[in-house]
Design a protein around this motif. Sequence first.
Motif, mmCIF file in Angstrom:
data_model
loop_
_atom_site.group_PDB
_atom_site.id
_atom_site.type_symbol
_atom_site.label_atom_id
_atom_site.label_comp_id
_atom_site.label_asym_id
_atom_site.label_seq_id
_atom_site.Cartn_x
_atom_site.Cartn_y
_atom_site.Cartn_z
ATOM 1 N N TYR A 311 -61.128 22.793 -28.926
ATOM 2 C CA TYR A 311 -60.541 22.146 -30.099
ATOM 3 C C TYR A 311 -61.330 22.526 -31.342
ATOM 4 C CZ TYR A 311 -57.493 18.534 -32.081
ATOM 5 O OH TYR A 311 -56.510 17.869 -32.775
ATOM 6 N N GLY A 312 -60.605 22.695 -32.440
ATOM 7 C CA GLY A 312 -61.219 22.956 -33.731
ATOM 8 C C GLY A 312 -60.975 21.789 -34.667
ATOM 9 N N LEU A 313 -60.529 22.061 -35.887
ATOM 10 C CA LEU A 313 -60.199 21.002 -36.837
ATOM 11 C C LEU A 313 -58.694 20.756 -36.776
ATOM 12 C CD1 LEU A 313 -62.379 22.010 -39.939
ATOM 13 C CD2 LEU A 313 -62.992 20.606 -37.960
ATOM 14 N N GLY A 314 -58.272 19.935 -35.814
ATOM 15 C CA GLY A 314 -56.849 19.666 -35.639
ATOM 16 C C GLY A 314 -56.104 20.795 -34.978
ATOM 17 N N LEU A 315 -56.801 21.705 -34.339
ATOM 18 C CA LEU A 315 -56.199 22.893 -33.750
ATOM 19 C C LEU A 315 -56.685 23.050 -32.314
ATOM 20 C CD1 LEU A 315 -54.358 25.229 -34.889
ATOM 21 C CD2 LEU A 315 -56.461 26.558 -35.102
ATOM 22 N N THR A 316 -55.754 23.256 -31.377
ATOM 23 C CA THR A 316 -56.111 23.531 -29.995
ATOM 24 C C THR A 316 -56.506 24.989 -29.855
ATOM 25 O OG1 THR A 316 -54.563 21.854 -29.195
ATOM 26 C CG2 THR A 316 -55.267 23.519 -27.613
ATOM 27 N N ILE A 317 -57.548 25.238 -29.066
ATOM 28 C CA ILE A 317 -58.043 26.595 -28.819
ATOM 29 C C ILE A 317 -57.983 26.827 -27.317
ATOM 30 C CG2 ILE A 317 -60.002 28.175 -29.072
ATOM 31 C CD1 ILE A 317 -60.976 26.281 -31.341
ATOM 32 N N ALA A 318 -57.270 27.869 -26.900
ATOM 33 C CA ALA A 318 -57.090 28.143 -25.472
ATOM 34 C C ALA A 318 -57.676 29.504 -25.119
ATOM 35 C CB ALA A 318 -55.612 28.118 -25.101
ATOM 36 N N SER A 319 -58.470 29.543 -24.055
ATOM 37 C CA SER A 319 -59.000 30.803 -23.538
ATOM 38 C C SER A 319 -58.008 31.370 -22.526
ATOM 39 C CB SER A 319 -60.356 30.571 -22.866
ATOM 40 O OG SER A 319 -61.293 30.070 -23.789
ATOM 41 N N THR A 320 -57.605 32.616 -22.712
ATOM 42 C CA THR A 320 -56.660 33.261 -21.804
ATOM 43 C C THR A 320 -57.219 34.632 -21.412
ATOM 44 O OG1 THR A 320 -55.344 34.612 -23.328
ATOM 45 C CG2 THR A 320 -54.887 32.249 -23.286
ATOM 46 N N PRO A 321 -56.686 35.255 -20.360
ATOM 47 C CA PRO A 321 -57.148 36.586 -19.974
ATOM 48 C C PRO A 321 -56.966 37.623 -21.070
ATOM 49 C CG PRO A 321 -55.908 35.584 -18.199
ATOM 50 C CD PRO A 321 -55.727 34.700 -19.391
ATOM 51 N N CYS A 322 -56.072 37.344 -22.016
ATOM 52 C CA CYS A 322 -55.807 38.302 -23.086
ATOM 53 C C CYS A 322 -56.561 37.975 -24.367
ATOM 54 C CB CYS A 322 -54.307 38.363 -23.365
ATOM 55 S SG CYS A 322 -53.347 38.942 -21.980
ATOM 56 N N GLY A 323 -57.341 36.916 -24.373
ATOM 57 C CA GLY A 323 -58.065 36.559 -25.574
ATOM 58 C C GLY A 323 -57.855 35.106 -25.937
ATOM 59 N N THR A 324 -58.196 34.757 -27.150
ATOM 60 C CA THR A 324 -58.142 33.372 -27.602
ATOM 61 C C THR A 324 -56.827 33.075 -28.289
ATOM 62 O OG1 THR A 324 -60.542 33.356 -27.909
ATOM 63 C CG2 THR A 324 -59.285 31.636 -29.020
ATOM 64 N N ALA A 325 -56.226 31.947 -27.921
ATOM 65 C CA ALA A 325 -54.979 31.498 -28.528
ATOM 66 C C ALA A 325 -55.247 30.233 -29.322
ATOM 67 C CB ALA A 325 -53.935 31.232 -27.459
ATOM 68 N N TYR A 326 -54.473 30.046 -30.403
ATOM 69 C CA TYR A 326 -54.606 28.872 -31.253
ATOM 70 C C TYR A 326 -53.255 28.189 -31.387
ATOM 71 C CZ TYR A 326 -58.924 31.218 -32.597
ATOM 72 O OH TYR A 326 -60.149 31.855 -32.565
ATOM 73 N N GLY A 327 -53.263 26.871 -31.475
ATOM 74 C CA GLY A 327 -52.007 26.161 -31.639
ATOM 75 C C GLY A 327 -52.193 24.669 -31.507
ATOM 76 N N SER A 328 -51.245 24.034 -30.825
ATOM 77 C CA SER A 328 -51.290 22.586 -30.709
ATOM 78 C C SER A 328 -50.472 22.159 -29.500
ATOM 79 C CB SER A 328 -50.728 21.933 -31.979
ATOM 80 O OG SER A 328 -50.999 20.554 -32.001
ATOM 81 N N LEU A 329 -50.894 21.067 -28.870
ATOM 82 C CA LEU A 329 -50.229 20.518 -27.701
ATOM 83 C C LEU A 329 -49.957 19.043 -27.932
ATOM 84 C CD1 LEU A 329 -52.655 21.878 -24.939
ATOM 85 C CD2 LEU A 329 -50.668 23.052 -25.903
ATOM 86 N N GLY A 330 -48.917 18.525 -27.280
ATOM 87 C CA GLY A 330 -48.663 17.100 -27.425
ATOM 88 C C GLY A 330 -47.800 16.528 -26.323
ATOM 89 N N ASP A 331 -47.957 15.238 -26.079
ATOM 90 C CA ASP A 331 -46.997 14.514 -25.260
ATOM 91 C C ASP A 331 -46.929 13.073 -25.718
ATOM 92 O OD1 ASP A 331 -48.095 12.649 -22.670
ATOM 93 O OD2 ASP A 331 -49.600 13.861 -23.678
ATOM 94 N N ILE A 332 -45.753 12.505 -25.565
ATOM 95 C CA ILE A 332 -45.471 11.126 -25.904
ATOM 96 C C ILE A 332 -44.382 10.707 -24.930
ATOM 97 C CG2 ILE A 332 -43.635 11.632 -27.601
ATOM 98 C CD1 ILE A 332 -44.919 9.488 -29.423
ATOM 99 N N ASP A 333 -44.120 9.420 -24.798
ATOM 100 C CA ASP A 333 -43.099 8.977 -23.860
ATOM 101 C C ASP A 333 -41.839 9.838 -23.953
ATOM 102 O OD1 ASP A 333 -44.095 6.914 -22.325
ATOM 103 O OD2 ASP A 333 -43.562 5.345 -23.755
ATOM 104 N N GLY A 334 -41.523 10.556 -22.870
ATOM 105 C CA GLY A 334 -40.274 11.301 -22.789
ATOM 106 C C GLY A 334 -40.294 12.706 -23.343
#
Length: 377
Positions: A311-334
Amino acid sequence: MWLKRCAALVAAALVGVASTSPARATSAPSRDAPLRAEIQNLVDADGVPGVVAVTSRDGRAARRAAAGLADIPAGRAMRPDDRFRIASITKTFVAAVVLQLVTEHKLALDRPIAGLLPDPVPNAGQITVRELLDHTSGLFDYSDDPRFDPGAPYTPAQLIALGAAHAPYFAPGTGFRYSSTNYIVLGEIVHRVTGRPIQDEVRTRLIRPLHLTGTTFPTATAVAPRQARGYVFAAPLPPRSGPAIDVTTRTSAGAAGAAAGMVSTGADVDRFLGALLGGDLFSRHLLTEMKRPTPGADAFFAAVGMPGIGYGLGLTIASTPCGTAYGSLGDIDGYTSSTMQFGHRRVTLLMNTNSLQPSLRRQTLSTAEQELCRAGA
């Protein structure tokens, strides 16, 4: 509560997808087949009611696909332009507004927030704006309070009070703990600094300039036009167990607020992430800060079943075999939402359930990464 505890990165790096029929993904070029098959399999084999996937690359217009149903009793097919509650992707919108205010010298990242709020917050004299953005403030998550009622029409002050009633997890800046209270506090800071509610600032600064015509930030609980209904099931998927329970409005707009309250489409989320990571919303220096991994975040997410996530400043950071991805994830009822960018490729995935087995999420994330690497993005 609001962050997808089981990586909602389903197909988030698959190869591009062409527009398809709303009920079933068909008649697309062969290079789109892996993503089409993935979202259709989520419906056919895994019991997800409906899915929308949007991909774009190198600034080209997003390409969209849909599978399954937006409304189960009505038999209404999912369409690529249907709307969803996007949950914690809201946090990334709020972070963008905060960083714009930092660019305008109306806020400072590393200055304590004391005096910026009308209501008391534990350790306000030590907590900085940065520590709210990156979840290192230590503030207790209001959604974990046993008195919290997701359906109640809370005000931001009431949510902050729920969190403030508990001792902080740790002293500011000494640990990482994902807490939606941080973003309710940020929303109130924006209100105090600008004189306008966070919803108005998001509309003025982001929704209108970026022409996000399918995006809203409601202050009252309602169902937007062409919004997919949200469902939960008696047991997590797969397999689907018991009847679909419609929970579209079970979590109120007030209970979600600046932490998880927005509604959007796949194409709008894609456009927002492209503008954000393209450096169009605030200074490049602050974008670099936003993408900087927060110490301890990866260990926290690994402990809750999300290895490779930071996690960064309001940003999700994902490690993948191809490099680093940036974005955001979420869940709420439904609802489950994810949007990620790998290099110049973005993929957004929206589903109208959050009843997903961890094994399904891990499997689809693995498939996504494999497809991304084969595509050479």
